[in-house]
Design a protein around this motif. Sequence first.
Motif, PDB file in Angstrom:
ATOM      1  N   TYR A   1       0.737  -1.026   0.006  1.00  0.00           N
ATOM      2  CA  TYR A   1       0.022  -0.076   0.020  1.00  0.00           C
ATOM      3  C   TYR A   1       0.872   1.243  -0.009  1.00  0.00           C
ATOM      4  O   TYR A   1       1.980   1.172   0.566  1.00  0.00           O
ATOM      5  CB  TYR A   1      -1.124  -0.100   1.385  1.00  0.00           C
ATOM      6  CG  TYR A   1      -2.066  -1.248   1.038  1.00  0.00           C
ATOM      7  CD1 TYR A   1      -2.965  -0.981   0.181  1.00  0.00           C
ATOM      8  CD2 TYR A   1      -1.910  -2.127   2.110  1.00  0.00           C
ATOM      9  CE1 TYR A   1      -3.871  -1.981   0.209  1.00  0.00           C
ATOM     10  CE2 TYR A   1      -2.934  -3.358   2.076  1.00  0.00           C
ATOM     11  CZ  TYR A   1      -3.835  -3.280   1.179  1.00  0.00           C
ATOM     12  OH  TYR A   1      -4.676  -3.934   1.047  1.00  0.00           O
ATOM     13  N   ASP A   2       0.342   2.351  -0.504  1.00  0.00           N
ATOM     14  CA  ASP A   2       1.007   3.413  -0.616  1.00  0.00           C
ATOM     15  C   ASP A   2       0.716   4.751   0.348  1.00  0.00           C
ATOM     16  O   ASP A   2      -0.528   4.749   0.762  1.00  0.00           O
ATOM     17  CB  ASP A   2       0.855   4.111  -2.037  1.00  0.00           C
ATOM     18  CG  ASP A   2       1.727   5.293  -2.305  1.00  0.00           C
ATOM     19  OD1 ASP A   2       2.808   5.189  -2.341  1.00  0.00           O
ATOM     20  OD2 ASP A   2       1.198   6.542  -1.959  1.00  0.00           O
TER      21      ASP A   2
ATOM     22  N   ASP B   1      -2.335   4.494   3.346  1.00  0.00           N
ATOM     23  CA  ASP B   1      -3.809   4.166   3.036  1.00  0.00           C
ATOM     24  C   ASP B   1      -3.993   3.077   2.445  1.00  0.00           C
ATOM     25  O   ASP B   1      -3.277   2.172   2.213  1.00  0.00           O
ATOM     26  CB  ASP B   1      -4.151   5.456   2.117  1.00  0.00           C
ATOM     27  CG  ASP B   1      -3.479   5.728   0.756  1.00  0.00           C
ATOM     28  OD1 ASP B   1      -2.514   4.643   0.373  1.00  0.00           O
ATOM     29  OD2 ASP B   1      -3.612   6.742   0.261  1.00  0.00           O
TER      30      ASP B   1
ATOM     31  N   THR C   1      -4.598   1.986  -0.789  1.00  0.00           N
ATOM     32  CA  THR C   1      -4.406   2.232  -2.152  1.00  0.00           C
ATOM     33  C   THR C   1      -3.185   1.673  -2.521  1.00  0.00           C
ATOM     34  O   THR C   1      -2.042   2.010  -2.002  1.00  0.00           O
ATOM     35  CB  THR C   1      -4.792   3.697  -2.558  1.00  0.00           C
ATOM     36  OG1 THR C   1      -5.782   4.401  -2.181  1.00  0.00           O
ATOM     37  CG2 THR C   1      -4.591   3.763  -3.963  1.00  0.00           C
ATOM     38  N   LYS C   2      -3.125   0.829  -3.718  1.00  0.00           N
ATOM     39  CA  LYS C   2      -1.956   0.339  -4.329  1.00  0.00           C
ATOM     40  C   LYS C   2      -1.660   1.292  -5.788  1.00  0.00           C
ATOM     41  O   LYS C   2      -2.432   0.972  -6.579  1.00  0.00           O
ATOM     42  CB  LYS C   2      -1.940  -1.110  -4.454  1.00  0.00           C
ATOM     43  CG  LYS C   2      -2.205  -1.920  -3.334  1.00  0.00           C
ATOM     44  CD  LYS C   2      -2.169  -3.386  -3.448  1.00  0.00           C
ATOM     45  CE  LYS C   2      -2.631  -4.011  -2.348  1.00  0.00           C
ATOM     46  NZ  LYS C   2      -2.743  -5.546  -2.576  1.00  0.00           N
ATOM     47  N   PHE C   3      -0.347   1.814  -5.756  1.00  0.00           N
ATOM     48  CA  PHE C   3       0.037   2.456  -7.031  1.00  0.00           C
ATOM     49  C   PHE C   3       0.944   1.582  -7.674  1.00  0.00           C
ATOM     50  O   PHE C   3       1.958   1.473  -6.794  1.00  0.00           O
ATOM     51  CB  PHE C   3       0.416   3.891  -6.594  1.00  0.00           C
ATOM     52  CG  PHE C   3      -0.741   4.731  -6.021  1.00  0.00           C
ATOM     53  CD1 PHE C   3      -1.846   5.322  -6.816  1.00  0.00           C
ATOM     54  CD2 PHE C   3      -0.755   5.132  -4.714  1.00  0.00           C
ATOM     55  CE1 PHE C   3      -2.555   5.998  -6.450  1.00  0.00           C
ATOM     56  CE2 PHE C   3      -1.828   5.997  -4.333  1.00  0.00           C
ATOM     57  CZ  PHE C   3      -2.738   6.444  -4.960  1.00  0.00           C
TER      58      PHE C   3
ATOM     59  N   CYS D   1      -7.849   5.706 -12.864  1.00  0.00           N
ATOM     60  CA  CYS D   1      -6.709   6.568 -12.064  1.00  0.00           C
ATOM     61  C   CYS D   1      -7.715   7.164 -11.052  1.00  0.00           C
ATOM     62  O   CYS D   1      -8.793   7.566 -11.387  1.00  0.00           O
ATOM     63  CB  CYS D   1      -6.297   7.798 -13.233  1.00  0.00           C
ATOM     64  SG  CYS D   1      -5.464   8.871 -12.200  1.00  0.00           S
ATOM     65  N   PHE D   2      -6.983   6.835  -9.669  1.00  0.00           N
ATOM     66  CA  PHE D   2      -7.970   7.400  -8.641  1.00  0.00           C
ATOM     67  C   PHE D   2      -7.029   8.607  -8.052  1.00  0.00           C
ATOM     68  O   PHE D   2      -5.798   8.382  -7.674  1.00  0.00           O
ATOM     69  CB  PHE D   2      -8.128   6.416  -7.581  1.00  0.00           C
ATOM     70  CG  PHE D   2      -8.806   6.870  -6.400  1.00  0.00           C
ATOM     71  CD1 PHE D   2      -7.896   7.087  -5.058  1.00  0.00           C
ATOM     72  CD2 PHE D   2     -10.116   6.961  -6.246  1.00  0.00           C
ATOM     73  CE1 PHE D   2      -8.486   7.266  -3.917  1.00  0.00           C
ATOM     74  CE2 PHE D   2     -10.898   7.519  -5.159  1.00  0.00           C
ATOM     75  CZ  PHE D   2     -10.063   7.693  -4.164  1.00  0.00           C
TER      76      PHE D   2
ATOM     77  N   TRP E   1     -10.257  11.927  -3.031  1.00  0.00           N
ATOM     78  CA  TRP E   1     -11.797  12.303  -2.790  1.00  0.00           C
ATOM     79  C   TRP E   1     -12.119  13.646  -2.906  1.00  0.00           C
ATOM     80  O   TRP E   1     -13.181  13.918  -3.414  1.00  0.00           O
ATOM     81  CB  TRP E   1     -11.950  11.960  -1.354  1.00  0.00           C
ATOM     82  CG  TRP E   1     -12.124  10.403  -0.954  1.00  0.00           C
ATOM     83  CD1 TRP E   1     -11.341   9.677  -0.185  1.00  0.00           C
ATOM     84  CD2 TRP E   1     -12.914   9.449  -1.509  1.00  0.00           C
ATOM     85  NE1 TRP E   1     -11.331   8.465  -0.334  1.00  0.00           N
ATOM     86  CE2 TRP E   1     -12.326   8.211  -0.919  1.00  0.00           C
ATOM     87  CE3 TRP E   1     -13.832   9.348  -2.203  1.00  0.00           C
ATOM     88  CZ2 TRP E   1     -12.945   6.861  -1.332  1.00  0.00           C
ATOM     89  CZ3 TRP E   1     -14.352   8.057  -2.590  1.00  0.00           C
ATOM     90  CH2 TRP E   1     -14.142   7.117  -2.147  1.00  0.00           C
TER      91      TRP E   1
END
Length: 81
Positions: free
Chosen positions: A9-10, A13, A15-17, A75-76, A79
């Motif tokens: 995770y990055d 958080d 999310t994995k980039f 692409c995220f 928020w």
Amino acid sequence: MNSLSGGYYDAGDATKFTFPASFAMTMLSWSVLEYSGKYKATGELDHIKDIIKWGTDYLLKTFNSSANSVQMIACFTGWGT
């Protein structure tokens, strides 16, 4: 659908980039090539290899070698506020 378990995770958080992860795995791999004697002397050579394998195994899971074309790039960016 394949499982995308593994990887890192990055920034703490959920999310994995893939681009930062691939850069990190590249730099870790390069450090093993350059300093494998130092890793071995400290007893960390097998550990760093396990770290690299965990990250690269995940990256390989994200690649679809059977695809003829790219259908979607996700692409995220956050928020927003």
